[in-house]
Scaffold this motif. Structure first.
Motif, PDB file in Angstrom:
ATOM      1  N   SER A 233       0.782  -1.044  -0.796  1.00  0.00           N
ATOM      2  CA  SER A 233      -0.037  -0.002  -0.059  1.00  0.00           C
ATOM      3  C   SER A 233       0.888   1.247   0.327  1.00  0.00           C
ATOM      4  O   SER A 233       0.161   2.187  -0.395  1.00  0.00           O
ATOM      5  CB  SER A 233      -0.970   0.346   1.345  1.00  0.00           C
ATOM      6  OG  SER A 233      -0.299  -0.248   2.538  1.00  0.00           O
TER       7      SER A 233
ATOM      8  N   HIS B 283       0.781   3.733  -2.913  1.00  0.00           N
ATOM      9  CA  HIS B 283       0.431   5.877  -2.669  1.00  0.00           C
ATOM     10  C   HIS B 283       1.514   6.581  -3.338  1.00  0.00           C
ATOM     11  O   HIS B 283       1.581   7.177  -3.417  1.00  0.00           O
ATOM     12  CB  HIS B 283       0.653   5.696  -0.643  1.00  0.00           C
ATOM     13  CG  HIS B 283       0.039   7.166  -0.890  1.00  0.00           C
ATOM     14  ND1 HIS B 283       0.679   7.889  -0.301  1.00  0.00           N
ATOM     15  CD2 HIS B 283      -1.541   7.607   0.020  1.00  0.00           C
ATOM     16  CE1 HIS B 283       0.103   9.458  -0.407  1.00  0.00           C
ATOM     17  NE2 HIS B 283      -1.464   9.097  -0.546  1.00  0.00           N
TER      18      HIS B 283
ATOM     19  N   SER C 107       0.156   5.780   3.419  1.00  0.00           N
ATOM     20  CA  SER C 107      -0.489   5.255   2.745  1.00  0.00           C
ATOM     21  C   SER C 107      -1.922   6.453   3.398  1.00  0.00           C
ATOM     22  O   SER C 107      -1.895   6.844   3.944  1.00  0.00           O
ATOM     23  CB  SER C 107      -0.510   4.109   3.777  1.00  0.00           C
ATOM     24  OG  SER C 107      -1.452   3.181   2.483  1.00  0.00           O
ATOM     25  N   ASN C 108      -3.040   5.102   2.454  1.00  0.00           N
ATOM     26  CA  ASN C 108      -4.433   6.434   2.483  1.00  0.00           C
ATOM     27  C   ASN C 108      -5.299   5.061   2.968  1.00  0.00           C
ATOM     28  O   ASN C 108      -4.814   3.943   2.508  1.00  0.00           O
ATOM     29  CB  ASN C 108      -5.068   7.491   2.022  1.00  0.00           C
ATOM     30  CG  ASN C 108      -4.710   6.745   0.549  1.00  0.00           C
ATOM     31  OD1 ASN C 108      -5.342   5.515  -0.136  1.00  0.00           O
ATOM     32  ND2 ASN C 108      -4.833   8.093  -0.718  1.00  0.00           N
ATOM     33  N   ARG C 109      -6.943   5.256   2.715  1.00  0.00           N
ATOM     34  CA  ARG C 109      -7.328   3.873   2.844  1.00  0.00           C
ATOM     35  C   ARG C 109      -8.357   3.618   1.536  1.00  0.00           C
ATOM     36  O   ARG C 109      -8.360   2.268   1.037  1.00  0.00           O
ATOM     37  CB  ARG C 109      -8.857   3.940   2.996  1.00  0.00           C
ATOM     38  CG  ARG C 109     -10.648   3.670   3.041  1.00  0.00           C
ATOM     39  CD  ARG C 109     -11.169   4.095   3.915  1.00  0.00           C
ATOM     40  NE  ARG C 109     -11.637   5.603   3.961  1.00  0.00           N
ATOM     41  CZ  ARG C 109     -12.863   5.968   3.074  1.00  0.00           C
ATOM     42  NH1 ARG C 109     -13.061   5.262   2.428  1.00  0.00           N
ATOM     43  NH2 ARG C 109     -12.885   7.005   3.159  1.00  0.00           N
TER      44      ARG C 109
ATOM     45  N   ASP D  80      -4.890   1.243   1.197  1.00  0.00           N
ATOM     46  CA  ASP D  80      -4.848   0.017   2.493  1.00  0.00           C
ATOM     47  C   ASP D  80      -5.998  -0.719   1.606  1.00  0.00           C
ATOM     48  O   ASP D  80      -5.809  -2.305   1.496  1.00  0.00           O
ATOM     49  CB  ASP D  80      -5.491   0.622   3.006  1.00  0.00           C
ATOM     50  CG  ASP D  80      -3.968   1.622   3.885  1.00  0.00           C
ATOM     51  OD1 ASP D  80      -3.561   1.290   3.764  1.00  0.00           O
ATOM     52  OD2 ASP D  80      -4.640   2.132   4.783  1.00  0.00           O
ATOM     53  N   ASP D  81      -7.721   0.048   0.717  1.00  0.00           N
ATOM     54  CA  ASP D  81      -8.930  -1.396   0.084  1.00  0.00           C
ATOM     55  C   ASP D  81      -8.241  -2.305  -0.935  1.00  0.00           C
ATOM     56  O   ASP D  81      -8.158  -3.640  -0.873  1.00  0.00           O
ATOM     57  CB  ASP D  81      -9.764  -0.681   0.280  1.00  0.00           C
ATOM     58  CG  ASP D  81     -10.099   0.572   1.505  1.00  0.00           C
ATOM     59  OD1 ASP D  81      -9.753  -0.066   2.603  1.00  0.00           O
ATOM     60  OD2 ASP D  81     -11.245   0.652   0.711  1.00  0.00           O
TER      61      ASP D  81
ATOM     62  N   GLN E 143     -14.895  12.224   0.974  1.00  0.00           N
ATOM     63  CA  GLN E 143     -14.521  11.500   2.724  1.00  0.00           C
ATOM     64  C   GLN E 143     -14.838  10.301   1.906  1.00  0.00           C
ATOM     65  O   GLN E 143     -14.358   9.458   2.908  1.00  0.00           O
ATOM     66  CB  GLN E 143     -15.954  12.302   3.525  1.00  0.00           C
ATOM     67  CG  GLN E 143     -16.082  11.957   4.592  1.00  0.00           C
ATOM     68  CD  GLN E 143     -16.511  11.875   5.719  1.00  0.00           C
ATOM     69  OE1 GLN E 143     -17.512  12.950   5.267  1.00  0.00           O
ATOM     70  NE2 GLN E 143     -16.762  12.416   7.091  1.00  0.00           N
TER      71      GLN E 143
ATOM     72  N   GLY F 246     -11.938   7.753   0.010  1.00  0.00           N
ATOM     73  CA  GLY F 246     -10.422   7.309   0.784  1.00  0.00           C
ATOM     74  C   GLY F 246      -9.240   8.011   0.301  1.00  0.00           C
ATOM     75  O   GLY F 246      -7.825   7.461   0.268  1.00  0.00           O
ATOM     76  N   ASN F 247      -9.100   8.848  -1.190  1.00  0.00           N
ATOM     77  CA  ASN F 247      -7.846   8.782  -1.894  1.00  0.00           C
ATOM     78  C   ASN F 247      -8.069  10.215  -2.126  1.00  0.00           C
ATOM     79  O   ASN F 247      -7.102  10.980  -2.303  1.00  0.00           O
ATOM     80  CB  ASN F 247      -7.976   8.209  -3.113  1.00  0.00           C
ATOM     81  CG  ASN F 247      -6.862   8.261  -3.962  1.00  0.00           C
ATOM     82  OD1 ASN F 247      -5.544   7.941  -2.809  1.00  0.00           O
ATOM     83  ND2 ASN F 247      -6.467   8.125  -4.882  1.00  0.00           N
TER      84      ASN F 247
ATOM     85  N   GLN G 173     -10.900  12.179  13.397  1.00  0.00           N
ATOM     86  CA  GLN G 173     -10.695  11.035  13.869  1.00  0.00           C
ATOM     87  C   GLN G 173      -9.830  11.031  14.585  1.00  0.00           C
ATOM     88  O   GLN G 173      -9.318   9.723  15.354  1.00  0.00           O
ATOM     89  CB  GLN G 173     -10.882  10.124  12.637  1.00  0.00           C
ATOM     90  CG  GLN G 173     -11.997  10.259  11.719  1.00  0.00           C
ATOM     91  CD  GLN G 173     -11.032   9.755  10.156  1.00  0.00           C
ATOM     92  OE1 GLN G 173     -10.089   9.440   9.790  1.00  0.00           O
ATOM     93  NE2 GLN G 173     -11.949   9.653   8.979  1.00  0.00           N
TER      94      GLN G 173
END
Length: 360
Positions: free
Chosen positions: A179, A183, A254-256, A259-260, A317, A320-321, A357
């Motif tokens: 990941s 990124h 990284s980001n969601r 990661d996904d 939001q 995720g990127n 968060q």
């Protein structure tokens, strides 16, 4: 094109869906896999009017290797396929061309059935334009490819190794840390590999290039400006230290979104499916491009509508990127004051979300 003697091509994709493998079966699958790679080069003439008298005469001399349709002809120049399989491939490509399914400069991947020991073949087709027109092709067709022996054949023979296998080796090398490389590729972050051999360095470099969106921006200067802006921050370099196993990565971000996608890469690598890894990487890039285009549309709309600005915040939001998309948008819209204002608001929104968060 490339095949696996361990099973059919379709089985190699379907293996991704199986959950009943044990470790011994996976090991055995990995050991018995044996890839066979073939290549074929055809001369494509789009219309009869484009063909010169010399070209027509050459095609007639190779009538057994030429497939002619109403608006084009396809003539064999060179192939490593078995003799009985090549006409079947030529028929398949002719059918694709007649339907307009092959566009110049764009690759296409499909499963084809050919008369070879393997049950099915993963075939990568690409229609290329000639850099120059030959004055007089010789009887073997080498006038169209004068460097056939010295450059073209060696390049095609190692195409699978250089265009597909390096992705598999990199995923195997860094595992769940993939990941961070994804990124880095999207954000144009420089990646340095230390304490490794030259092949590993080349593999990582090719992976980053394959995963990046470089060259796909509508503005030629966007990528260069973005790379320059990021390179000014020396702390942003991602370092891969191969002195440990697995390698140690520092300055990781990284980001969601990235990661996904990680699990899809790990699953394909675990099932010993390099071709599927290449497919996943292309899908990863396609999704990033789609999201980037969506953000551009939202930014244009937000200049005239507060509701569109709200939708932009929701989109960032959810995707995720957001950090990568805004990073690219900020550089690409640097000469548009209104768009820059919108992007600044969106960046502030993401920062506030991150802080909320973190405190939760």
């Amino acid at each position: 094109m490339f095949t696996s003697q361990a099973s059919s091509f379709q089985d190699s994709i379907d293996v991704e869906e199986r959950d009943d493998f044990d470790s011994e079966e996976i090991t055995g699958y990995s050991q018995k896999i044996q890839l066979n790679c073939y290549y074929t080069i055809y001369l494509y003439q789009g219309t009869r009017s484009e063909a010169t008298g010399e070209n027509v005469a050459w095609n007639q001399r190779r009538a057994d290797s030429t497939t002619s349709q109403e608006d084009f002809s396809l003539t064999l120049i060179d192939s490593s396929l078995p003799l009985e399989a090549e006409p079947e491939l030529r028929t398949y490509i002719s059918r694709r061309l007649s339907k307009g399914a092959l566009l110049g400069g764009m690759g296409n991947i499909a499963t084809v059935e050919l008369s070879i020991p393997e049950q099915a073949v993963g075939c990568y087709c690409c229609l290329l334009e000639q850099e120059r027109s030959p004055e007089q092709p010789d009887a073997d067709g080498n006038g169209y490819l004068p460097n056939l022996e010295t450059e073209v054949r060696p390049y095609l023979s190692r195409w699978y190794e250089e265009s597909v296998m390096h992705i598999y080796r990199v995923v195997q090398l860094v595992q769940s840390n993939i990941s961070f490389l994804l990124h880095a590729a999207l954000s144009h972050t420089h990646v340095e590999v230390i304490n490794s051999d030259e092949r590993t360095k080349a593999d990582v470099s090719r992976f980053i290039k394959a995963a990046s969106l470089q060259g796909l921006s509508q503005q030629d200067t966007t990528t260069a400006s973005l790379c320059k802006a990021i390179s000014e921050d020396t702390h942003s370099d991602l370092t891969v230290d191969c002195s440990t196993s697995p390698p140690t990565l520092t300055n990781t971000v990284s980001n969601r979104f990235c990661d996904d996608w990680t699990q899809a890469f790990l699953n394909a690598a675990e099932r010993c499916n390099p071709f599927l890894l290449r497919q996943i990487l292309e899908n990863f890039k396609l999704k990033a491009i789609q999201d980037m285009n969506s953000l551009k549309r939202y930014v244009r709309q937000a200049e005239m509508s507060h509701y569109a600005l709200f939708r932009s915040c929701q989109f960032l939001q959810g995707c995720g990127n957001g950090d990568v998309l805004l990073q690219n948008a900020r550089v690409e819209h640097s000469d548009l004051p209104e768009a820059c204002s919108i992007i600044a608001v969106l960046e502030e929104f993401l920062r506030d979300q991150a802080q909320a968060q973190a405190q939760a």
